[in-house]
Design a protein around this motif. Sequence first.
Motif, PDB file in Angstrom:
ATOM      1  N   VAL A  45     -10.324  -9.936 107.005  1.00 17.24           N
ATOM      2  CA  VAL A  45     -10.642 -11.161 107.737  1.00 17.24           C
ATOM      3  C   VAL A  45     -10.110 -12.395 107.017  1.00 17.24           C
ATOM      4  CG1 VAL A  45     -12.567 -12.620 108.514  1.00 17.24           C
ATOM      5  CG2 VAL A  45     -12.632 -10.153 108.919  1.00 17.24           C
ATOM      6  N   SER A  46     -10.041 -12.341 105.690  1.00 11.01           N
ATOM      7  CA  SER A  46      -9.592 -13.512 104.929  1.00 11.01           C
ATOM      8  C   SER A  46      -8.073 -13.598 104.792  1.00 11.01           C
ATOM      9  CB  SER A  46     -10.228 -13.516 103.533  1.00 11.01           C
ATOM     10  OG  SER A  46      -9.785 -12.409 102.761  1.00 11.01           O
ATOM     11  N   LEU A  47      -7.330 -12.786 105.514  1.00 12.48           N
ATOM     12  CA  LEU A  47      -5.859 -12.835 105.438  1.00 12.48           C
ATOM     13  C   LEU A  47      -5.302 -14.239 105.692  1.00 12.48           C
ATOM     14  CD1 LEU A  47      -4.549  -9.526 107.082  1.00 12.48           C
ATOM     15  CD2 LEU A  47      -4.259 -10.270 104.713  1.00 12.48           C
ATOM     16  N   TRP A 105     -11.228 -18.785 113.703  1.00  9.92           N
ATOM     17  CA  TRP A 105     -10.045 -19.160 114.486  1.00  9.92           C
ATOM     18  C   TRP A 105      -9.427 -20.432 113.911  1.00  9.92           C
ATOM     19  CZ3 TRP A 105      -7.130 -16.392 117.522  1.00  9.92           C
ATOM     20  CH2 TRP A 105      -7.656 -15.243 118.113  1.00  9.92           C
ATOM     21  N   GLY A 106     -10.275 -21.322 113.379  1.00 10.45           N
ATOM     22  CA  GLY A 106      -9.757 -22.523 112.738  1.00 10.45           C
ATOM     23  C   GLY A 106      -8.962 -22.204 111.483  1.00 10.45           C
ATOM     24  N   LEU A 107      -9.495 -21.339 110.625  1.00 13.03           N
ATOM     25  CA  LEU A 107      -8.771 -20.971 109.408  1.00 13.03           C
ATOM     26  C   LEU A 107      -7.480 -20.219 109.745  1.00 13.03           C
ATOM     27  CD1 LEU A 107     -11.734 -19.964 107.071  1.00 13.03           C
ATOM     28  CD2 LEU A 107     -10.269 -21.987 106.897  1.00 13.03           C
ATOM     29  N   TYR A 108      -7.519 -19.460 110.833  1.00 11.44           N
ATOM     30  CA  TYR A 108      -6.287 -18.792 111.274  1.00 11.44           C
ATOM     31  C   TYR A 108      -5.196 -19.811 111.570  1.00 11.44           C
ATOM     32  CZ  TYR A 108      -3.017 -16.719 114.599  1.00 11.44           C
ATOM     33  OH  TYR A 108      -1.869 -16.341 115.249  1.00 11.44           O
ATOM     34  N   LEU A 109      -5.544 -20.899 112.237  1.00  9.32           N
ATOM     35  CA  LEU A 109      -4.539 -21.911 112.588  1.00  9.32           C
ATOM     36  C   LEU A 109      -3.908 -22.543 111.351  1.00  9.32           C
ATOM     37  CD1 LEU A 109      -6.135 -23.761 115.644  1.00  9.32           C
ATOM     38  CD2 LEU A 109      -4.358 -22.003 115.641  1.00  9.32           C
ATOM     39  N   THR A 110      -4.629 -22.585 110.227  1.00  5.95           N
ATOM     40  CA  THR A 110      -4.045 -23.164 109.013  1.00  5.95           C
ATOM     41  C   THR A 110      -2.928 -22.294 108.445  1.00  5.95           C
ATOM     42  OG1 THR A 110      -5.580 -22.121 107.437  1.00  5.95           O
ATOM     43  CG2 THR A 110      -6.279 -24.215 108.431  1.00  5.95           C
ATOM     44  N   ALA A 111      -2.867 -21.027 108.886  1.00  5.01           N
ATOM     45  CA  ALA A 111      -1.822 -20.115 108.409  1.00  5.01           C
ATOM     46  C   ALA A 111      -0.664 -19.994 109.391  1.00  5.01           C
ATOM     47  CB  ALA A 111      -2.418 -18.730 108.144  1.00  5.01           C
ATOM     48  N   CYS A 112      -0.699 -20.741 110.491  1.00  2.00           N
ATOM     49  CA  CYS A 112       0.296 -20.582 111.560  1.00  2.00           C
ATOM     50  C   CYS A 112       1.481 -21.540 111.418  1.00  2.00           C
ATOM     51  CB  CYS A 112      -0.378 -20.769 112.919  1.00  2.00           C
ATOM     52  SG  CYS A 112      -1.533 -19.453 113.340  1.00  2.00           S
ATOM     53  N   ALA A 113       2.002 -21.644 110.222  1.00  2.97           N
ATOM     54  CA  ALA A 113       3.147 -22.530 110.004  1.00  2.97           C
ATOM     55  C   ALA A 113       4.438 -21.919 110.530  1.00  2.97           C
ATOM     56  CB  ALA A 113       3.289 -22.854 108.521  1.00  2.97           C
ATOM     57  N   ALA A 158       1.844 -16.404 111.560  1.00  2.00           N
ATOM     58  CA  ALA A 158       0.897 -16.343 112.677  1.00  2.00           C
ATOM     59  C   ALA A 158       0.671 -14.897 113.114  1.00  2.00           C
ATOM     60  CB  ALA A 158       1.407 -17.178 113.846  1.00  2.00           C
ATOM     61  N   ALA A 159       1.754 -14.113 113.183  1.00  2.00           N
ATOM     62  CA  ALA A 159       1.636 -12.714 113.591  1.00  2.00           C
ATOM     63  C   ALA A 159       0.939 -11.878 112.528  1.00  2.00           C
ATOM     64  CB  ALA A 159       3.029 -12.144 113.879  1.00  2.00           C
ATOM     65  N   LEU A 160       1.262 -12.144 111.260  1.00  3.10           N
ATOM     66  CA  LEU A 160       0.686 -11.380 110.154  1.00  3.10           C
ATOM     67  C   LEU A 160      -0.826 -11.537 110.075  1.00  3.10           C
ATOM     68  CD1 LEU A 160       0.965  -9.723 107.508  1.00  3.10           C
ATOM     69  CD2 LEU A 160       1.356 -11.902 106.323  1.00  3.10           C
ATOM     70  N   THR A 161      -1.333 -12.717 110.382  1.00  4.08           N
ATOM     71  CA  THR A 161      -2.754 -13.009 110.165  1.00  4.08           C
ATOM     72  C   THR A 161      -3.592 -12.981 111.434  1.00  4.08           C
ATOM     73  OG1 THR A 161      -2.307 -15.388 110.343  1.00  4.08           O
ATOM     74  CG2 THR A 161      -2.246 -14.419 108.141  1.00  4.08           C
ATOM     75  N   LEU A 162      -2.982 -12.709 112.591  1.00  8.11           N
ATOM     76  CA  LEU A 162      -3.721 -12.730 113.853  1.00  8.11           C
ATOM     77  C   LEU A 162      -4.840 -11.703 113.880  1.00  8.11           C
ATOM     78  CD1 LEU A 162      -4.040 -13.800 116.735  1.00  8.11           C
ATOM     79  CD2 LEU A 162      -2.285 -12.160 117.465  1.00  8.11           C
ATOM     80  N   VAL A 163      -4.679 -10.607 113.144  1.00  6.07           N
ATOM     81  CA  VAL A 163      -5.705  -9.570 113.126  1.00  6.07           C
ATOM     82  C   VAL A 163      -7.047 -10.121 112.628  1.00  6.07           C
ATOM     83  CG1 VAL A 163      -5.087  -8.780 110.791  1.00  6.07           C
ATOM     84  CG2 VAL A 163      -6.217  -7.217 112.370  1.00  6.07           C
ATOM     85  N   SER A 164      -6.990 -11.136 111.761  1.00  8.14           N
ATOM     86  CA  SER A 164      -8.224 -11.667 111.163  1.00  8.14           C
ATOM     87  C   SER A 164      -9.204 -12.225 112.190  1.00  8.14           C
ATOM     88  CB  SER A 164      -7.874 -12.743 110.128  1.00  8.14           C
ATOM     89  OG  SER A 164      -8.987 -13.547 109.828  1.00  8.14           O
ATOM     90  N   PRO A 165      -8.831 -13.246 112.990  1.00  2.00           N
ATOM     91  CA  PRO A 165      -9.810 -13.772 113.936  1.00  2.00           C
ATOM     92  C   PRO A 165     -10.165 -12.780 115.030  1.00  2.00           C
ATOM     93  CG  PRO A 165      -7.673 -14.775 114.329  1.00  2.00           C
ATOM     94  CD  PRO A 165      -7.562 -14.012 113.041  1.00  2.00           C
ATOM     95  N   ILE A 166      -9.232 -11.862 115.359  1.00  2.00           N
ATOM     96  CA  ILE A 166      -9.544 -10.854 116.374  1.00  2.00           C
ATOM     97  C   ILE A 166     -10.630  -9.910 115.859  1.00  2.00           C
ATOM     98  CG2 ILE A 166      -8.623  -8.844 117.587  1.00  2.00           C
ATOM     99  CD1 ILE A 166      -6.005 -10.353 117.913  1.00  2.00           C
ATOM    100  N   VAL A 167     -10.489  -9.448 114.619  1.00  4.10           N
ATOM    101  CA  VAL A 167     -11.497  -8.554 114.035  1.00  4.10           C
ATOM    102  C   VAL A 167     -12.835  -9.271 113.903  1.00  4.10           C
ATOM    103  CG1 VAL A 167     -12.166  -7.348 111.917  1.00  4.10           C
ATOM    104  CG2 VAL A 167      -9.876  -7.038 112.856  1.00  4.10           C
ATOM    105  N   MET A 168     -12.813 -10.516 113.415  1.00  9.80           N
ATOM    106  CA  MET A 168     -14.067 -11.252 113.263  1.00  9.80           C
ATOM    107  C   MET A 168     -14.735 -11.480 114.615  1.00  9.80           C
ATOM    108  SD  MET A 168     -16.356 -12.514 111.375  1.00  9.80           S
ATOM    109  CE  MET A 168     -16.164 -13.324 109.780  1.00  9.80           C
ATOM    110  N   SER A 169     -13.952 -11.811 115.630  1.00  7.75           N
ATOM    111  CA  SER A 169     -14.512 -12.008 116.967  1.00  7.75           C
ATOM    112  C   SER A 169     -15.139 -10.718 117.485  1.00  7.75           C
ATOM    113  CB  SER A 169     -13.424 -12.485 117.936  1.00  7.75           C
ATOM    114  OG  SER A 169     -12.879 -13.717 117.517  1.00  7.75           O
ATOM    115  N   GLY A 170     -14.459  -9.596 117.246  1.00  5.20           N
ATOM    116  CA  GLY A 170     -15.011  -8.314 117.671  1.00  5.20           C
ATOM    117  C   GLY A 170     -16.318  -7.985 116.977  1.00  5.20           C
TER     118      GLY A 170
END
Length: 276
Positions: A129-131, A203-211, A216-228
Amino acid sequence: MTAVDAQGLVLVLGASAGTALAVMLVTFAIGRAKGLHRIVDIAWGVAFAAVAAVSWALSSGYGDGARRTAVALATVVWGLRLALHIARRGRGHGEDPRYARMLARARGNPTLYALRTVYLLQGALVWLVSLPVQVAVLLPDPLDGVAILGLVLWACGVFFEATGDHQLARFKADPANKGRIMDQGLWSWTRHPNYFGDFLVWWGLYLTACATWQTAALTLVSPIVMSGLLIFGSGKRLLENHMAQRPGYAEYRERTSGFFPRPPRRPATTPRAARR
């Protein structure tokens, strides 16, 4: 946009995995000694904070200073606030019924079962999740509009989570509310303001990695897993199963959103019988 340095990424990913594992193993030793596995819930937030701190330290020379500090600090604040809240809430209580039921169903050695299914699993989830945090601290570009939007979402999430927790604690502290369902404040807009807050945070922390599209693709699993986890896993679903038989909860469910906030529905009214 500049790509993340591969050597730095391997270093941070490996150190973060070791950090999450170390926190959970220490927590396992304490939980076994106390005979109380609920303390792993405290370690959940601590592990995220520790991973963020280690990632920040190791990203020096790789990532932009403002971005790496903002992302790491945001994660530490969220993790330690959550850990302190859970520690205060659980003070003086026995084992969490979730873990008691889980261990009662264990086949073989219950201690090893707890290590595998509670501690090591949560350590792996912390790392996964912290990716976005581990990647964002390595980005060499300064904070952009997307990253700032992410930090705004993070702040909204912390507000929802902290305010919801505070409102619930104050409600429970009043003896007049014993046996009643909390349906005030944020709890009148969503049955889970704290879980919705976590949803926004990650989802907010995910956006900080979307440069870049790669990060963005590498870290998308994080908010999806947390949401699940929050909606279908150990969050909302388990809590609602536990609350289902409480008096008044069915009516509360009818008028209050299950997750995403919205104004409460008006209670249905029974039409008066026609006069004869």
